[in-house]
Design a protein around this motif. Structure first.
Motif, mmCIF file in Angstrom:
data_model
loop_
_atom_site.group_PDB
_atom_site.id
_atom_site.type_symbol
_atom_site.label_atom_id
_atom_site.label_comp_id
_atom_site.label_asym_id
_atom_site.label_seq_id
_atom_site.Cartn_x
_atom_site.Cartn_y
_atom_site.Cartn_z
ATOM 1 N N PRO A 45 0.823 -1.211 0.000
ATOM 2 C CA PRO A 45 0.000 0.000 0.000
ATOM 3 C C PRO A 45 0.862 1.268 0.000
ATOM 4 O O PRO A 45 1.709 1.455 0.882
ATOM 5 N N VAL A 46 0.631 2.104 -1.002
ATOM 6 C CA VAL A 46 1.361 3.365 -1.123
ATOM 7 C C VAL A 46 0.359 4.515 -1.111
ATOM 8 O O VAL A 46 -0.784 4.366 -1.544
ATOM 9 N N VAL A 47 0.801 5.660 -0.619
ATOM 10 C CA VAL A 47 -0.096 6.796 -0.411
ATOM 11 C C VAL A 47 0.044 7.789 -1.559
ATOM 12 O O VAL A 47 1.023 8.533 -1.652
ATOM 13 N N ILE A 48 -0.957 7.807 -2.423
ATOM 14 C CA ILE A 48 -0.999 8.719 -3.557
ATOM 15 C C ILE A 48 -2.442 8.732 -4.056
ATOM 16 O O ILE A 48 -3.151 7.734 -3.925
ATOM 17 N N HIS A 49 -2.880 9.846 -4.618
ATOM 18 C CA HIS A 49 -4.286 9.956 -5.006
ATOM 19 C C HIS A 49 -4.582 9.337 -6.361
ATOM 20 O O HIS A 49 -5.504 8.534 -6.504
ATOM 21 N N ASP A 50 -3.819 9.715 -7.379
ATOM 22 C CA ASP A 50 -4.152 9.321 -8.747
ATOM 23 C C ASP A 50 -3.740 7.880 -9.034
ATOM 24 O O ASP A 50 -2.862 7.325 -8.366
ATOM 25 N N GLU A 51 -4.345 7.337 -10.092
ATOM 26 C CA GLU A 51 -3.959 5.999 -10.555
ATOM 27 C C GLU A 51 -2.554 6.011 -11.161
ATOM 28 O O GLU A 51 -1.873 4.983 -11.172
ATOM 29 N N THR A 52 -2.134 7.168 -11.662
ATOM 30 C CA THR A 52 -0.781 7.314 -12.208
ATOM 31 C C THR A 52 0.017 8.276 -11.334
ATOM 32 O O THR A 52 -0.539 9.038 -10.544
ATOM 33 N N VAL A 53 1.326 8.259 -11.516
ATOM 34 C CA VAL A 53 2.201 9.164 -10.762
ATOM 35 C C VAL A 53 2.452 10.465 -11.523
ATOM 36 O O VAL A 53 3.159 11.352 -11.029
ATOM 37 N N ASN A 54 1.858 10.613 -12.701
ATOM 38 C CA ASN A 54 2.203 11.707 -13.611
ATOM 39 C C ASN A 54 1.968 13.108 -13.044
ATOM 40 O O ASN A 54 2.790 14.005 -13.221
ATOM 41 N N ARG A 55 0.825 13.322 -12.383
ATOM 42 C CA ARG A 55 0.443 14.683 -11.977
ATOM 43 C C ARG A 55 1.269 15.204 -10.810
ATOM 44 O O ARG A 55 1.684 16.363 -10.813
ATOM 45 N N THR A 56 1.478 14.373 -9.820
ATOM 46 C CA THR A 56 2.062 14.872 -8.567
ATOM 47 C C THR A 56 3.542 14.556 -8.382
ATOM 48 O O THR A 56 4.148 15.037 -7.415
ATOM 49 N N THR A 57 4.129 13.751 -9.267
ATOM 50 C CA THR A 57 5.535 13.388 -9.077
ATOM 51 C C THR A 57 6.348 13.653 -10.338
ATOM 52 O O THR A 57 5.816 14.071 -11.370
ATOM 53 N N ASN A 58 7.628 13.380 -10.249
ATOM 54 C CA ASN A 58 8.526 13.524 -11.393
ATOM 55 C C ASN A 58 8.627 12.228 -12.195
ATOM 56 O O ASN A 58 9.521 12.080 -13.026
ATOM 57 N N GLY A 59 7.708 11.297 -11.958
ATOM 58 C CA GLY A 59 7.702 10.036 -12.682
ATOM 59 C C GLY A 59 6.537 9.933 -13.644
ATOM 60 O O GLY A 59 5.743 10.870 -13.797
ATOM 61 N N THR A 60 6.420 8.798 -14.303
ATOM 62 C CA THR A 60 5.313 8.544 -15.224
ATOM 63 C C THR A 60 4.831 7.111 -15.053
ATOM 64 O O THR A 60 5.566 6.242 -14.570
ATOM 65 N N GLY A 61 3.592 6.871 -15.465
ATOM 66 C CA GLY A 61 3.054 5.523 -15.456
ATOM 67 C C GLY A 61 2.099 5.258 -14.306
ATOM 68 O O GLY A 61 1.906 6.091 -13.415
ATOM 69 N N TYR A 62 1.478 4.090 -14.364
ATOM 70 C CA TYR A 62 0.519 3.687 -13.352
ATOM 71 C C TYR A 62 1.235 3.251 -12.069
ATOM 72 O O TYR A 62 2.291 2.608 -12.129
ATOM 73 N N VAL A 63 0.625 3.573 -10.947
ATOM 74 C CA VAL A 63 1.153 3.136 -9.652
ATOM 75 C C VAL A 63 1.298 1.622 -9.633
ATOM 76 O O VAL A 63 2.310 1.084 -9.175
ATOM 77 N N LYS A 64 0.304 0.926 -10.154
ATOM 78 C CA LYS A 64 0.272 -0.540 -10.106
ATOM 79 C C LYS A 64 1.386 -1.194 -10.918
ATOM 80 O O LYS A 64 1.657 -2.388 -10.747
ATOM 81 N N ASP A 65 2.022 -0.417 -11.785
ATOM 82 C CA ASP A 65 3.085 -0.972 -12.628
ATOM 83 C C ASP A 65 4.481 -0.722 -12.071
ATOM 84 O O ASP A 65 5.481 -1.108 -12.690
ATOM 85 N N HIS A 66 4.565 -0.063 -10.917
ATOM 86 C CA HIS A 66 5.855 0.229 -10.290
ATOM 87 C C HIS A 66 6.000 -0.541 -8.994
ATOM 88 O O HIS A 66 5.044 -0.687 -8.231
ATOM 89 N N LEU A 67 7.208 -1.001 -8.704
ATOM 90 C CA LEU A 67 7.505 -1.591 -7.408
ATOM 91 C C LEU A 67 7.509 -0.489 -6.348
ATOM 92 O O LEU A 67 7.799 0.674 -6.651
ATOM 93 N N ALA A 68 7.224 -0.857 -5.122
ATOM 94 C CA ALA A 68 7.204 0.130 -4.039
ATOM 95 C C ALA A 68 8.545 0.837 -3.914
ATOM 96 O O ALA A 68 8.599 2.059 -3.697
ATOM 97 N N GLU A 69 9.632 0.099 -4.049
ATOM 98 C CA GLU A 69 10.957 0.715 -3.915
ATOM 99 C C GLU A 69 11.219 1.738 -5.017
ATOM 100 O O GLU A 69 12.009 2.677 -4.815
ATOM 101 N N GLU A 70 10.562 1.582 -6.154
ATOM 102 C CA GLU A 70 10.677 2.574 -7.225
ATOM 103 C C GLU A 70 9.825 3.797 -6.919
ATOM 104 O O GLU A 70 10.240 4.942 -7.150
ATOM 105 N N LEU A 71 8.651 3.579 -6.370
ATOM 106 C CA LEU A 71 7.725 4.674 -6.085
ATOM 107 C C LEU A 71 8.265 5.614 -5.020
ATOM 108 O O LEU A 71 8.133 6.839 -5.131
ATOM 109 N N ILE A 72 8.874 5.065 -3.969
ATOM 110 C CA ILE A 72 9.342 5.929 -2.878
ATOM 111 C C ILE A 72 10.570 6.757 -3.279
ATOM 112 O O ILE A 72 10.946 7.682 -2.544
ATOM 113 N N ARG A 73 11.147 6.468 -4.436
ATOM 114 C CA ARG A 73 12.266 7.279 -4.922
ATOM 115 C C ARG A 73 11.785 8.490 -5.725
ATOM 116 O O ARG A 73 12.568 9.380 -6.053
#
Length: 241
Positions: A45-73
């Motif tokens: 479980p990761v804390v973010i609103h959108d289905e993708t990381v595009n709007r609020t972060t410097n990354g791209t793609g769906y949350v579900k397609d990233h490992l947690a260790e990638e998301l927290i970076r």
């Protein structure tokens, strides 16, 4: 007393759904925080609103397609020109356990657009591990998910989110076993709050950023409301009590 929940923390003045935002909301005097949870590729479980990381972060793609260790970076403070990682839910819960001030956490399961298998069980297990069941509200626009949550843990509080008017939503909530409804503010009337109260169903509207709407909800005696500006809401509540 009408309680104040910081929507995604203090999302109006700090990066939403980050530890910076959550701490700011509690420091401002909010009674609780609201946050959004998705599952990473490795079912964390990761804390973010959108289905993708595009709007609020410097990354791209769906949350579900990233490992947690990638998301927290990723930097979730990009919109405020701050450095703030995407939090893991377990880290927010750990902080809540260690906080000197007890507060409520509303966890919104973001499974209305993407079906995350077993998200209810995974989140509830984390809550139990941190012994926070009595301070947690689970909510979702996916009402079937809230029924499933109660099958997993009949004691945990659930709330039904909705944006369009529902006929006698307090009756609907009770049939689903929910103790609260979280309606869009424009659907809320004083009569609804009174009728829900008579049926032992809490009403917590979202997202209330207008000062007059805040004053109205305090006057009507709403159970709580969600706001991007908890500091403003606390100031108004203090001025009228």
């Amino acid at each position: 007393m009408t309680m104040i929940f910081g929507h995604r923390g203090a999302a109006g003045t700090s990066p939403e759904n980050t530890m910076i935002s959550f701490k700011e909301a509690i420091h401002a005097g909010a009674d609780g925080i609201e946050l959004d949870v998705h599952l990473s590729k490795d079912q964390i479980p990761v804390v973010i609103h959108d289905e993708t990381v595009n709007r609020t972060t410097n990354g791209t793609g769906y949350v579900k397609d990233h490992l947690a260790e990638e998301l927290i970076r990723l930097n979730a403070g990009r919109l405020f020109n701050e450095e703030a990682p995407i939090p893991l839910l377990k880290d927010v819960l750990k902080w809540a356990c260690e906080s000197e001030k007890p507060f409520i956490i509303n966890i919104e399961l973001k499974n209305n657009m993407i079906e995350y298998s077993n998200i209810e069980e995974i989140v509830i297990q984390l809550v139990k591990e941190h012994k926070l069941s009595e301070r947690i509200i689970l909510s979702s626009f996916n009402h079937s998910s809230m029924v499933q949550a109660l099958k997993t843990d009949p004691v945990i509080e659930t709330a039904l989110l909705y944006s369009d008017g529902i006929y006698k939503p307090y009756d609907y909530a009770r049939r689903a076993g929910a103790r609260a409804i979280h309606p869009l503010m424009r659907t809320v009337k004083n009569e609804l709050i009174n009728q829900a109260r008579e049926n032992s169903v809490a009403v917590r509207p979202f997202t209330v950023n207008d000062e007059e709407e805040m004053r109205t909800l305090f006057e009507w005696g709403a159970s709580a409301f969600f706001t991007d500006y908890p500091e403003k809401a606390v100031r108004i509540r203090e001025s009228i009590t």
